[in-house]
Motif scaffolding. Structure first.
Motif, PDB file in Angstrom:
ATOM      1  N   PHE A  73       0.829  -1.200   0.000  1.00  0.00           N
ATOM      2  CA  PHE A  73       0.000   0.000   0.000  1.00  0.00           C
ATOM      3  C   PHE A  73       0.867   1.256   0.000  1.00  0.00           C
ATOM      4  CE2 PHE A  73      -2.755   2.847   2.768  1.00  0.00           C
ATOM      5  CZ  PHE A  73      -3.433   3.344   1.678  1.00  0.00           C
ATOM      6  N   LEU A  78       3.129   6.035  -2.618  1.00  0.00           N
ATOM      7  CA  LEU A  78       4.345   6.781  -2.937  1.00  0.00           C
ATOM      8  C   LEU A  78       4.447   7.003  -4.447  1.00  0.00           C
ATOM      9  CD1 LEU A  78       7.010   5.209  -0.547  1.00  0.00           C
ATOM     10  CD2 LEU A  78       6.224   7.571  -0.570  1.00  0.00           C
TER      11      LEU A  78
ATOM     12  N   TRP B  14       9.241  15.996  -0.037  1.00  0.00           N
ATOM     13  CA  TRP B  14       9.198  14.600   0.408  1.00  0.00           C
ATOM     14  C   TRP B  14       9.788  14.432   1.807  1.00  0.00           C
ATOM     15  CZ3 TRP B  14       6.412  10.932  -1.704  1.00  0.00           C
ATOM     16  CH2 TRP B  14       6.095  11.013  -3.065  1.00  0.00           C
ATOM     17  N   THR B 166      -1.000  -2.038   7.251  1.00  0.00           N
ATOM     18  CA  THR B 166      -1.288  -0.749   6.616  1.00  0.00           C
ATOM     19  C   THR B 166      -2.622  -0.782   5.865  1.00  0.00           C
ATOM     20  OG1 THR B 166       0.005  -1.440   4.705  1.00  0.00           O
ATOM     21  CG2 THR B 166       1.119  -0.069   6.303  1.00  0.00           C
ATOM     22  N   ALA B 169      -6.098   0.487   7.007  1.00  0.00           N
ATOM     23  CA  ALA B 169      -6.543   1.874   6.850  1.00  0.00           C
ATOM     24  C   ALA B 169      -7.940   1.946   6.236  1.00  0.00           C
ATOM     25  CB  ALA B 169      -5.553   2.651   5.984  1.00  0.00           C
ATOM     26  N   ILE B 170      -8.330   0.916   5.482  1.00  0.00           N
ATOM     27  CA  ILE B 170      -9.650   0.919   4.842  1.00  0.00           C
ATOM     28  C   ILE B 170     -10.753   0.976   5.893  1.00  0.00           C
ATOM     29  CG2 ILE B 170      -9.766  -1.614   4.671  1.00  0.00           C
ATOM     30  CD1 ILE B 170     -11.109   0.496   1.904  1.00  0.00           C
ATOM     31  N   GLY B 177      -0.652   3.024   8.302  1.00  0.00           N
ATOM     32  CA  GLY B 177      -1.445   3.005   7.070  1.00  0.00           C
ATOM     33  C   GLY B 177      -2.456   4.144   7.040  1.00  0.00           C
ATOM     34  N   ILE B 180      -0.749   7.108   5.782  1.00  0.00           N
ATOM     35  CA  ILE B 180      -0.490   7.006   4.337  1.00  0.00           C
ATOM     36  C   ILE B 180      -1.774   7.302   3.560  1.00  0.00           C
ATOM     37  CG2 ILE B 180       0.253   5.455   2.489  1.00  0.00           C
ATOM     38  CD1 ILE B 180       1.944   3.977   4.526  1.00  0.00           C
ATOM     39  N   TYR B 181      -2.878   6.733   4.043  1.00  0.00           N
ATOM     40  CA  TYR B 181      -4.174   6.919   3.383  1.00  0.00           C
ATOM     41  C   TYR B 181      -4.580   8.391   3.397  1.00  0.00           C
ATOM     42  CZ  TYR B 181      -8.734   5.195   1.795  1.00  0.00           C
ATOM     43  OH  TYR B 181      -9.845   4.911   1.065  1.00  0.00           O
ATOM     44  N   GLY B 183      -2.592  10.916   3.856  1.00  0.00           N
ATOM     45  CA  GLY B 183      -1.604  11.665   3.078  1.00  0.00           C
ATOM     46  C   GLY B 183      -1.855  11.563   1.590  1.00  0.00           C
ATOM     47  N   MET B 184      -2.394  10.412   1.168  1.00  0.00           N
ATOM     48  CA  MET B 184      -2.700  10.236  -0.248  1.00  0.00           C
ATOM     49  C   MET B 184      -3.824  11.195  -0.660  1.00  0.00           C
ATOM     50  SD  MET B 184      -4.136   6.858  -2.115  1.00  0.00           S
ATOM     51  CE  MET B 184      -5.787   7.018  -1.503  1.00  0.00           C
ATOM     52  N   TYR B 187      -2.548  14.704  -0.712  1.00  0.00           N
ATOM     53  CA  TYR B 187      -1.329  14.898  -1.493  1.00  0.00           C
ATOM     54  C   TYR B 187      -0.172  15.363  -0.612  1.00  0.00           C
ATOM     55  CZ  TYR B 187       0.169  14.669  -6.322  1.00  0.00           C
ATOM     56  OH  TYR B 187       0.730  14.258  -7.495  1.00  0.00           O
ATOM     57  N   VAL B 192       3.330  10.749   3.744  1.00  0.00           N
ATOM     58  CA  VAL B 192       3.344   9.419   3.116  1.00  0.00           C
ATOM     59  C   VAL B 192       4.732   8.794   3.222  1.00  0.00           C
ATOM     60  CG1 VAL B 192       3.097   8.181   0.940  1.00  0.00           C
ATOM     61  CG2 VAL B 192       1.467   9.949   1.540  1.00  0.00           C
ATOM     62  N   LEU B 193       5.767   9.578   2.907  1.00  0.00           N
ATOM     63  CA  LEU B 193       7.119   9.019   2.926  1.00  0.00           C
ATOM     64  C   LEU B 193       7.537   8.658   4.350  1.00  0.00           C
ATOM     65  CD1 LEU B 193       9.543   8.289   1.193  1.00  0.00           C
ATOM     66  CD2 LEU B 193      10.533  10.491   1.758  1.00  0.00           C
ATOM     67  N   SER B 196       5.733   5.539   5.495  1.00  0.00           N
ATOM     68  CA  SER B 196       6.208   4.342   4.790  1.00  0.00           C
ATOM     69  C   SER B 196       7.565   3.901   5.331  1.00  0.00           C
ATOM     70  CB  SER B 196       6.351   4.616   3.297  1.00  0.00           C
ATOM     71  OG  SER B 196       5.166   5.174   2.795  1.00  0.00           O
TER      72      SER B 196
END
Lengths: 219, 226
Positions: A73, A78, B14, B166, B169-170, B177, B180-181, B183-184, B187, B192-193, B196
């Motif tokens: 994921f 990324l 980043w 991760t 996250a859903i 996770g 990350i979700y 952050g996606m 944007y 995200v980095l 991860s």
């Protein structure tokens, strides 16, 4: 029980259209097959040659372990945020290939190395060239192990393609994520059943292929 | 009207030190949740896998079905697994833990069984000759000898659980996770980095920790070399 019947109702009613099961199933299948072919084209030559030469073993074996520690994921997201993210399915394809290459490479390498050294020496004693040994002796004997790698890679591809839906990719996972967004448990369950059945079918297909393969090898 | 601050957060870079210092609490919470989810699921998985492996070893008839069921479970993609458990657990951390337990089962049972099967028959007979009953044989001879294989399985299971968590996250319980979700959707590159990288760091740290534990609890494997 109610959820199951609702999920069944959903399954029977949503086959057509852009968000329909047919479209998503085709997307999933195409993604998996295309990426499997790309991954094989990248990983198998490298794995076979490294195995034939007996070099780079540490790399070929450890790449699988590294692949396991990196969350699929995270890689998808990324990639989505890099310039690759602008090419539609680009991030999905790159991530799928990245995760399919390690098992292919490791299994091809290990399969080649596990070929009985006496057989290889006998082939050399018969005057076979390196190329002849590779194609006529080592590859046929390593085929079960290589196919096992292809099976692991295919199952991994199906799973990764599903997660790609979380990061906006297409495929069956999209039914699940759309279900979550609509807070529709029946749709989520229906999507999950489709994905699970698809993954098991792929696994079953390769298992059958593996059972048939050794007969050709030990002719 | 003040101008927006010109730091790495505003420029959405980043790598961003500012992010680490301003979002420390969020990061620590996420790491904590991640560790809880993984540790809990691996421990439960272990508690279920040991009896299953022993059962499969004792009665050969059960080995086939046990391995078949765990393999089928392992084949189901994680997102589908979590979704299939939704009607049972709802949107909860228990759902993520249950899904991760099912995954770790496959790896643990397979490796435990391989370890138990690799115990030499002579060793078993020697123990029986010394008057060991079946339970004492299992606890003091077979299980310790199966430890290296079991620990190998435990390491793989743990590393996989860290990475699969991760996807939780859903349902909103994915530890890092979640970051990350989020952050996606916004944007937010630094988030995200960072999340991860932390995931990979946790996986590697857990692997090394288990390697250390294995070193400590299997002193006989290094006596040979020394």
């Amino acid at each position: 029980m109610k959820t199951l019947t609702d999920a069944w109702d959903w399954l029977t009613a949503h086959w057509a259209g852009d968000d329909g099961i047919w479209h998503r199933l085709t997307q999933h299948l195409v993604l998996t097959v295309v990426c499997l072919v790309i991954s094989c084209l990248i990983a198998l030559p490298v794995g076979l040659v490294l195995g034939h030469l007996g070099k780079g073993g540490a790399l070929a074996v450890n790449i699988s372990n590294v692949g396991r520690a990196v969350p699929t994921f995270a890689v998808l997201v990324l990639l989505l945020l890099t310039p690759i993210g602008k090419w539609g399915e680009g991030p999905t394809v790159v991530a799928l290939v990245l995760f399919a290459v390690p098992p292919l490479l490791t299994n091809a390498y290990v399969g080649m190395r596990e070929v009985d050294r006496d057989v290889v020496r006998a082939a050399r004693g018969m005057g076979m060239t390196g190329r002849q040994m590779l194609w006529r002796v080592e590859v046929p004997l390593a085929t079960p192990m290589i196919l096992n790698g292809v099976r692991i890679a295919a199952v991994q591809l199906v799973a990764t393609a599903t997660i790609a839906a979380l990061a906006g990719g297409g495929g069956l996972g999209r039914i699940i994520t759309a279900g979550f967004n609509l807070a529709s448990t029946p749709q989520v369950v229906a999507g999950a059943v489709l994905v699970a059945v698809f993954a098991l079918l792929v696994e079953g297909l390769f298992e059958t292929a593996e059972r048939l393969a050794p007969k050709r090898g030990s002719r | 009207m003040t101008a927006p601050p010109d730091d790495c957060l505003a420029r959405n870079e980043w790598i961003c030190g500012e992010y680490l210092s301003t979002r420390r609490e969020i990061l620590l919470d996420a790491v904590g949740q991640h560790l809880q989810l993984t540790a809990l699921s691996v421990l439960i998985g272990l508690a279920v896998a040991v009896p299953l492996a022993v059962l499969a070893r004792r009665w050969a008839l059960t080995a086939g079905p046990v391995l078949a069921v765990t393999t089928v479970l392992y084949t189901i993609p994680s997102l589908a697994m979590f979704s299939l458990l939704l009607p049972v657990y709802g949107l909860s951390a228990a759902l993520v833990v249950a899904g991760l337990v099912l995954y770790s089962l496959t790896l643990l049972v397979r490796n435990l069984l391989a370890g138990l099967r690799a115990v030499p028959e002579e060793t078993r007979q020697a123990a029986r000759g010394m008057g060991y009953g079946p339970i004492r044989l299992l606890l003091t001879v077979e299980l310790p000898l199966a430890l290296p294989a079991a620990m190998a399985g435990l390491r793989i299971a743990t590393v996989s659980a860290v990475s699969l968590a991760t996807v939780g996250a859903i349902v909103g319980f994915g530890g890092l996770g979640n970051l990350i979700y989020a952050g996606m959707n916004t944007y937010f590159k630094a988030q995200v980095l960072t999340a991860s990288v932390l995931c990979v760091v946790i996986a590697v740290a857990a692997d090394l920790l288990l390697l250390g534990v294995q070193w400590l609890i299997t002193p006989w494997t290094r006596a040979k070399r020394g």
